[in-house]
Write a protein that holds these residues in place. Structure first.
Motif, mmCIF file in Angstrom:
data_model
loop_
_atom_site.group_PDB
_atom_site.id
_atom_site.type_symbol
_atom_site.label_atom_id
_atom_site.label_comp_id
_atom_site.label_asym_id
_atom_site.label_seq_id
_atom_site.Cartn_x
_atom_site.Cartn_y
_atom_site.Cartn_z
ATOM 1 N N VAL A 32 0.625 -1.206 0.030
ATOM 2 C CA VAL A 32 -0.015 0.033 0.025
ATOM 3 C C VAL A 32 0.800 1.279 -0.105
ATOM 4 N N VAL A 33 0.512 2.055 -0.709
ATOM 5 C CA VAL A 33 1.238 3.246 -0.916
ATOM 6 C C VAL A 33 0.455 4.515 -0.878
ATOM 7 N N ARG A 34 0.971 5.712 -0.335
ATOM 8 C CA ARG A 34 0.211 6.965 -0.260
ATOM 9 C C ARG A 34 1.038 7.710 -1.495
ATOM 10 N N ARG A 35 0.501 7.920 -2.598
ATOM 11 C CA ARG A 35 1.286 8.712 -3.377
ATOM 12 C C ARG A 35 0.655 10.075 -3.636
ATOM 13 N N SER A 36 1.946 11.018 -3.681
ATOM 14 C CA SER A 36 1.537 12.441 -3.551
ATOM 15 C C SER A 36 2.096 13.064 -4.635
ATOM 16 N N ILE A 37 3.549 13.167 -4.947
ATOM 17 C CA ILE A 37 3.951 13.479 -6.059
ATOM 18 C C ILE A 37 3.732 12.445 -7.062
ATOM 19 N N GLY A 38 3.361 12.672 -8.408
ATOM 20 C CA GLY A 38 3.227 11.547 -9.333
ATOM 21 C C GLY A 38 1.706 11.079 -9.432
ATOM 22 N N ARG A 39 0.797 11.853 -8.535
ATOM 23 C CA ARG A 39 -0.436 11.291 -8.737
ATOM 24 C C ARG A 39 -1.172 12.270 -9.968
ATOM 25 N N ILE A 40 -2.456 12.117 -10.249
ATOM 26 C CA ILE A 40 -3.051 13.008 -11.119
ATOM 27 C C ILE A 40 -3.177 14.567 -10.820
ATOM 28 N N GLU A 41 -3.233 14.846 -9.595
ATOM 29 C CA GLU A 41 -3.408 16.157 -8.991
ATOM 30 C C GLU A 41 -2.036 16.877 -9.063
ATOM 31 N N LEU A 42 -0.910 15.973 -9.269
ATOM 32 C CA LEU A 42 0.518 16.494 -9.027
ATOM 33 C C LEU A 42 1.373 15.661 -9.702
ATOM 34 N N LYS A 43 1.429 15.582 -11.156
ATOM 35 C CA LYS A 43 1.919 14.637 -11.848
ATOM 36 C C LYS A 43 3.565 14.608 -11.797
ATOM 37 N N SER A 44 4.069 15.860 -11.500
ATOM 38 C CA SER A 44 5.593 15.850 -11.478
ATOM 39 C C SER A 44 5.750 17.278 -10.849
ATOM 40 N N LEU A 45 7.085 17.454 -10.213
ATOM 41 C CA LEU A 45 7.463 18.734 -9.655
ATOM 42 C C LEU A 45 9.038 18.615 -9.849
ATOM 43 N N ASP A 46 9.234 19.120 -11.117
ATOM 44 C CA ASP A 46 10.653 19.197 -11.658
ATOM 45 C C ASP A 46 11.659 19.707 -10.446
ATOM 46 N N PRO A 47 12.701 18.647 -10.369
ATOM 47 C CA PRO A 47 12.945 17.468 -10.974
ATOM 48 C C PRO A 47 12.440 16.126 -10.156
ATOM 49 N N PHE A 48 11.532 16.457 -9.113
ATOM 50 C CA PHE A 48 10.862 15.430 -8.627
ATOM 51 C C PHE A 48 9.838 14.694 -9.421
ATOM 52 N N LEU A 49 9.786 13.240 -9.597
ATOM 53 C CA LEU A 49 9.015 12.643 -10.416
ATOM 54 C C LEU A 49 7.847 11.916 -9.455
ATOM 55 N N LEU A 50 8.241 11.507 -8.405
ATOM 56 C CA LEU A 50 7.233 10.753 -7.672
ATOM 57 C C LEU A 50 7.602 10.828 -6.290
ATOM 58 N N LEU A 51 6.758 10.910 -5.310
ATOM 59 C CA LEU A 51 6.955 10.387 -3.702
ATOM 60 C C LEU A 51 6.002 9.653 -3.279
ATOM 61 N N ASP A 52 6.278 8.493 -2.614
ATOM 62 C CA ASP A 52 5.401 7.447 -2.137
ATOM 63 C C ASP A 52 5.669 7.476 -0.563
ATOM 64 N N GLU A 53 4.679 7.159 0.000
ATOM 65 C CA GLU A 53 4.798 6.854 1.591
ATOM 66 C C GLU A 53 4.236 5.297 1.660
ATOM 67 N N PHE A 54 5.250 4.582 1.684
ATOM 68 C CA PHE A 54 4.868 3.113 1.572
ATOM 69 C C PHE A 54 4.545 2.384 2.844
ATOM 70 N N THR A 55 3.598 1.384 2.927
ATOM 71 C CA THR A 55 3.275 0.418 4.041
ATOM 72 C C THR A 55 3.167 -0.858 3.573
ATOM 73 N N VAL A 56 4.127 -1.925 4.073
ATOM 74 C CA VAL A 56 4.318 -3.099 3.642
ATOM 75 C C VAL A 56 4.098 -4.338 4.787
#
Length: 253
Positions: A32-56
């Motif tokens: 399970v991940v909480r995706r912030s950067i990289g989701r529809i509302e925030l596709k990227s924030l140059d140079p950042f492509l993705l930020l996930d908080e993961f729970t496994v």
């Protein structure tokens, strides 16, 4: 605004221009991940492509998958993950450790939990410039005890990349990057300089705080905040609980 803002201490304080709640979704094999950067509302924030908080929790995880042309920064908040790639590199990062992987020309790897119970962390993807996209893959591993820390007036920082409170990280960032883990005690205030040409964000791990302006509304855990232009960020913890968040910033010069 003329002169230095007396509330923030900056000539051009950075304000929050966008906030997005990272909602849980499934990723990998049952993780399970909480995706912030990289989701529809925030596709990227140059140079950042993705930020996930993961729970496994085992047996879930992230089996073999490829990366190419960017860096992945895995920061363990709780538990332990073992990483293994097709080139024979294998290692385990535990609570408070960081793995800074430069995928470069390409790598296939897996990331799987080691311990029982919940494993939790953050993974940030940072783009590489065109001249670096085809370099050989490499790793920089930082153990919990090797990450430099500073504390003053109820504010503690762990310096994963960049500099804060007079402390500098040993991590080499091909894409100029700041990545800081802050904890503010109740009543504490932070002022952190940020290079004016860089984009920046905040991801709230725990608690709630005021970001950018003392007149702003409190923002709670699992929100990502995109910061506007300026030379620094001010944060206030007006709550009765700890506030913990990561500040990321980066640019190409």
């Amino acid at each position: 605004m003329s002169g230095r803002d007396q509330t923030s201490g900056f000539n051009r304080p950075r304000l929050v221009v966008k906030r997005v709640l990272a909602k849980p979704q499934y990723e990998g094999d049952g993780a399970v991940v909480r995706r912030s950067i990289g989701r529809i509302e925030l596709k990227s924030l140059d140079p950042f492509l993705l930020l996930d908080e993961f729970t496994v929790s085992a047996p879930a995880g992230f089996p073999d998958h490829p990366h190419r042309g960017f860096e992945t920064v895995t920061y363990m908040l709780q538990g332990a993950f073992t990483h293994q790639d097709f080139g024979g590199h294998k290692g385990t990062i535990r609570t408070g450790d960081v793995q800074w992987m430069t995928a470069g020309r390409g790598i296939v790897h897996s990331e799987m939990p080691v311990e029982e119970g919940t494993q939790r962390g953050l993974q940030l993807w940072i783009n590489l410039s065109s001249k670096d996209k085809m370099i050989e893959p490499r790793y920089q591993d930082l153990l919990h005890e090797d990450i430099k820390k500073a504390e003053k007036d109820g504010v503690e920082v762990r310096v994963i990349a960049g500099e804060s409170m007079g402390v500098q990280s040993p991590v080499y960032t091909r894409t100029p990057t700041m990545y800081l883990d802050f904890t503010l005690r109740p009543g504490a205030q932070l002022q952190q300089s940020i290079p004016e040409s860089w984009n920046s964000f905040v991801y709230i791990i725990e608690g709630e705080g005021l970001f950018g302006s003392i007149n702003s509304s409190p923002v709670t855990a699992h929100h990502v905040l995109v910061l506007g232009p300026g030379d620094g960020l001010s944060v206030w913890n007006k709550s009765a609980k700890l506030l913990r968040f990561c500040l990321g910033a980066g640019g190409w010069g």
